[in-house]
Design an enzyme around this catalytic site. Structure first.
Site, PDB file in Angstrom:
ATOM      1  N   ASP A 191       0.840  -1.193   0.000  1.00  0.00           N
ATOM      2  CA  ASP A 191       0.000   0.000   0.000  1.00  0.00           C
ATOM      3  C   ASP A 191       0.876   1.244   0.000  1.00  0.00           C
ATOM      4  O   ASP A 191       1.656   1.475   0.927  1.00  0.00           O
ATOM      5  CB  ASP A 191      -0.931   0.001   1.210  1.00  0.00           C
ATOM      6  CG  ASP A 191      -2.091   0.970   1.001  1.00  0.00           C
ATOM      7  OD1 ASP A 191      -2.772   0.856  -0.032  1.00  0.00           O
ATOM      8  OD2 ASP A 191      -2.290   1.841   1.854  1.00  0.00           O
ATOM      9  N   HIS A 213      -3.923  13.650   0.821  1.00  0.00           N
ATOM     10  CA  HIS A 213      -4.127  12.804   2.007  1.00  0.00           C
ATOM     11  C   HIS A 213      -2.891  12.839   2.908  1.00  0.00           C
ATOM     12  O   HIS A 213      -2.994  12.988   4.128  1.00  0.00           O
ATOM     13  CB  HIS A 213      -4.431  11.371   1.560  1.00  0.00           C
ATOM     14  CG  HIS A 213      -4.454  10.377   2.678  1.00  0.00           C
ATOM     15  ND1 HIS A 213      -5.482  10.296   3.590  1.00  0.00           N
ATOM     16  CD2 HIS A 213      -3.550   9.421   3.043  1.00  0.00           C
ATOM     17  CE1 HIS A 213      -5.223   9.325   4.461  1.00  0.00           C
ATOM     18  NE2 HIS A 213      -4.064   8.778   4.158  1.00  0.00           N
ATOM     19  N   ARG A 273       0.150  16.472  12.685  1.00  0.00           N
ATOM     20  CA  ARG A 273       1.374  16.286  13.474  1.00  0.00           C
ATOM     21  C   ARG A 273       2.196  17.568  13.511  1.00  0.00           C
ATOM     22  O   ARG A 273       2.725  17.960  14.541  1.00  0.00           O
ATOM     23  CB  ARG A 273       2.233  15.151  12.878  1.00  0.00           C
ATOM     24  CG  ARG A 273       1.689  13.760  13.104  1.00  0.00           C
ATOM     25  CD  ARG A 273       2.730  12.724  12.655  1.00  0.00           C
ATOM     26  NE  ARG A 273       3.194  12.956  11.278  1.00  0.00           N
ATOM     27  CZ  ARG A 273       2.599  12.433  10.207  1.00  0.00           C
ATOM     28  NH1 ARG A 273       1.551  11.668  10.349  1.00  0.00           N
ATOM     29  NH2 ARG A 273       3.068  12.676   9.003  1.00  0.00           N
ATOM     30  N   ASP A 311      -8.621   0.304   2.032  1.00  0.00           N
ATOM     31  CA  ASP A 311      -7.582  -0.037   3.009  1.00  0.00           C
ATOM     32  C   ASP A 311      -8.123   0.335   4.401  1.00  0.00           C
ATOM     33  O   ASP A 311      -7.737   1.347   4.978  1.00  0.00           O
ATOM     34  CB  ASP A 311      -6.304   0.742   2.655  1.00  0.00           C
ATOM     35  CG  ASP A 311      -5.166   0.485   3.632  1.00  0.00           C
ATOM     36  OD1 ASP A 311      -5.104  -0.617   4.188  1.00  0.00           O
ATOM     37  OD2 ASP A 311      -4.339   1.404   3.821  1.00  0.00           O
ATOM     38  N   LYS A 344      -4.063  -2.116  10.254  1.00  0.00           N
ATOM     39  CA  LYS A 344      -4.411  -2.238   8.839  1.00  0.00           C
ATOM     40  C   LYS A 344      -4.643  -3.689   8.410  1.00  0.00           C
ATOM     41  O   LYS A 344      -5.302  -3.928   7.404  1.00  0.00           O
ATOM     42  CB  LYS A 344      -3.259  -1.691   7.975  1.00  0.00           C
ATOM     43  CG  LYS A 344      -2.921  -0.229   8.204  1.00  0.00           C
ATOM     44  CD  LYS A 344      -3.810   0.667   7.384  1.00  0.00           C
ATOM     45  CE  LYS A 344      -3.205   2.071   7.307  1.00  0.00           C
ATOM     46  NZ  LYS A 344      -3.975   2.921   6.393  1.00  0.00           N
ATOM     47  N   THR A 402      -4.571   6.637  -0.129  1.00  0.00           N
ATOM     48  CA  THR A 402      -5.853   7.332  -0.161  1.00  0.00           C
ATOM     49  C   THR A 402      -5.802   8.482  -1.154  1.00  0.00           C
ATOM     50  O   THR A 402      -4.869   9.305  -1.121  1.00  0.00           O
ATOM     51  CB  THR A 402      -6.177   7.885   1.233  1.00  0.00           C
ATOM     52  OG1 THR A 402      -6.069   6.818   2.166  1.00  0.00           O
ATOM     53  CG2 THR A 402      -7.562   8.475   1.281  1.00  0.00           C
TER      54      THR A 402
HETATM   55 MN    MN Z   1      -3.798   3.137   2.643  1.00  0.00          MN
END
Ligand code: MN
Length: 439
Positions: free
Chosen positions: A142, A149, A157, A248, A268, A375
């Site tokens: 992934d 995203h 953060r 995901d 995940k 994403t």
């Molecule tokens: Mn992902």
């Protein structure tokens, strides 16, 4: 390469295909299904082609002697319970299969008089069939190629430096879990795990409290490479067999606690959902576009990731949508709530760059490997492709058309992804749905 299979004027004798929002004659995506009346859900699994509201049965067509030459070799490779044997072959066979299936299903096809009397054997109502994973997934990687995203996540953060210094040089990814990939429609169990919210003194084990989806493009890999022999960027695009959608699923509370310093693990790995139909590279030819230029000041990719032809023609124009259907909406017969819409042109890297980078260290890809792109969010809130972005990690409430509110997914919620390609002069095609309910 545009050919007769992209001619928008051609029609199929399968009546539902004409103007079908997903699967007109010009699409012909490949998948694996069990026909109606199978003795067990996975009995008789075989390759098929979606056409309108029906599935064209490749094994039945082989049995009827409708193929020859390269198309026959391709149909044999696609007629079993996984598409991996076809994926191992190159585009020549895949293209021969597409052209022959197009001819067989076209109203004015060369063998129409022979084919149409066989219709009840060759074509099944899709609603009466069971769809399976299209391939045995050997590996699932992934990526993180959706820059909006990545920016949205990073901003929480560090608002001033949302992207890590490597982001614009390295197509960042993590190795995800192949064993828990399931086709659309299979419910996903809310995971339990160890989690600690920032305001909690100690971690605890329990049901995920921040269950999220991620709207991603699924990239199915065709011919792979020998270990130690990277695929050059100029060849990398040709290793893409076709595309689908992947969710995901992400347990944000588990992920946030576990991920430092090695990245996502149990947050995940509990499940991923893919759409069952693979839209082939050939079907997508009319929808290829130039990779959008990088913003001024961004670094040029290193030479092993740069190819002029790839930059000119290696991106795709695919419109994406994410919806939520709550249990209440389902009970009342209401439509799902559309949460976001974005486009694959929002990806920072081309698919060829992902393939080239993945193999650049010597890692071997194998036919049936699955990539998620990461994403795909658009630049503005209506394009944000996960609930962690929509709800600012649970601090902002989303109101659905039913009046219900969400920060993350509730039990009974279904996440539904759709994708469509549209271009003047060509038939619009769709990917079919990628959907699953949380239980
Ligand atoms: Mn992902």
């Amino acid at each position: 390469m545009i050919d007769e299979t992209h001619d928008a004027k051609r029609k199929s004798w399968v009546a539902s295909a004409d103007g079908h929002s997903e699967f007109p004659l010009q699409n012909l995506p490949l998948g694996v299904f069990s026909p109606p009346g199978a003795t067990a859900p996975d009995a008789g699994a075989r390759g098929g082609v979606a056409i309108g509201d029906s599935i064209f049965d490749l094994r039945a067509a082989l049995d009827a002697g409708l193929f020859s030459g390269d198309a026959q070799a391709a149909a044999v490779a696609a007629a079993g319970p996984t598409l991996n044997p076809l994926m191992a072959r190159g585009a020549t066979l895949r293209r021969a299969l597409r052209r022959r299936v197009f001819d067989l299903l076209a109203e004015d096809g060369s063998d129409a008089a022979r084919v149409r009397p066989l219709a009840s054997r060759l074509v099944h109502p899709a609603a009466a069939c069971t769809l399976h994973l299209p391939a045995a997934v050997g590996n699932f990687t992934d990526f993180f190629a959706g820059i909006h995203h990545a920016t949205n996540g990073g901003r929480r953060r560090d608002p001033n430096n949302p992207l890590n210094p490597n982001y614009k040089y390295v197509p960042v990814a993590y190795h995800s879990r192949a064993s828990s990939v399931r086709p659309s429609g299979v419910p996903v169990r809310r995971p339990h795990g160890q989690r600690k919210l920032p305001d909690e003194a100690a971690p605890s084990y329990g049901a995920c409290r921040k269950l999220d989806y991620e709207l991603e493009l699924a990239v199915w890999i065709g011919p792979g490479n020998a270990q130690g022999e990277p695929i050059p960027i100029a060849e990398a695009g040709s290793r893409v067999f076709g595309l689908g959608l992947v969710n995901d699923w992400s347990a944000r509370d588990i992920q946030q606690w576990e991920s430092a310093p090695l990245g996502p693990f149990l947050g995940k790995s509990f499940g991923s959902t893919v759409s069952p139909w693979i839209v082939t590279a050939e079907a997508l030819e009319p929808f290829r576009v130039a990779q959008p230029p990088r913003p001024a000041g961004d670094p040029r990719p290193l030479p092993y990731l740069w190819d002029d032809a790839d930059q000119q023609n290696g991106a795709y124009d695919i419109a994406l949508e994410a919806f939520i259907l709550t249990a209440s909406m389902r009970d009342k017969g209401q439509p799902p709530h559309r949460v976001s819409h974005s486009n694959t042109t929002d990806l920072y890297w081309t698919l060829a760059q992902l393939v080239a980078h993945h193999t650049s260290g010597g890692c071997n890809l194998v036919p049936g490997d699955l990539f998620g792109t990461g994403t795909i969010s658009g630049p503005t809130p209506e394009g944000w492709g996960s609930l962690s972005e929509q709800s600012a990690d649970g601090t902002r409430t989303l109101t659905l058309h039913s009046g219900e509110t969400r920060t993350f997914l509730a039990d009974g919620d279904e996440a539904i992804f759709r994708a469509h390609c549209r271009r003047d002069g060509f038939a619009a095609i769709g990917f079919g749905e990628c959907r699953a309910r949380i239980v």
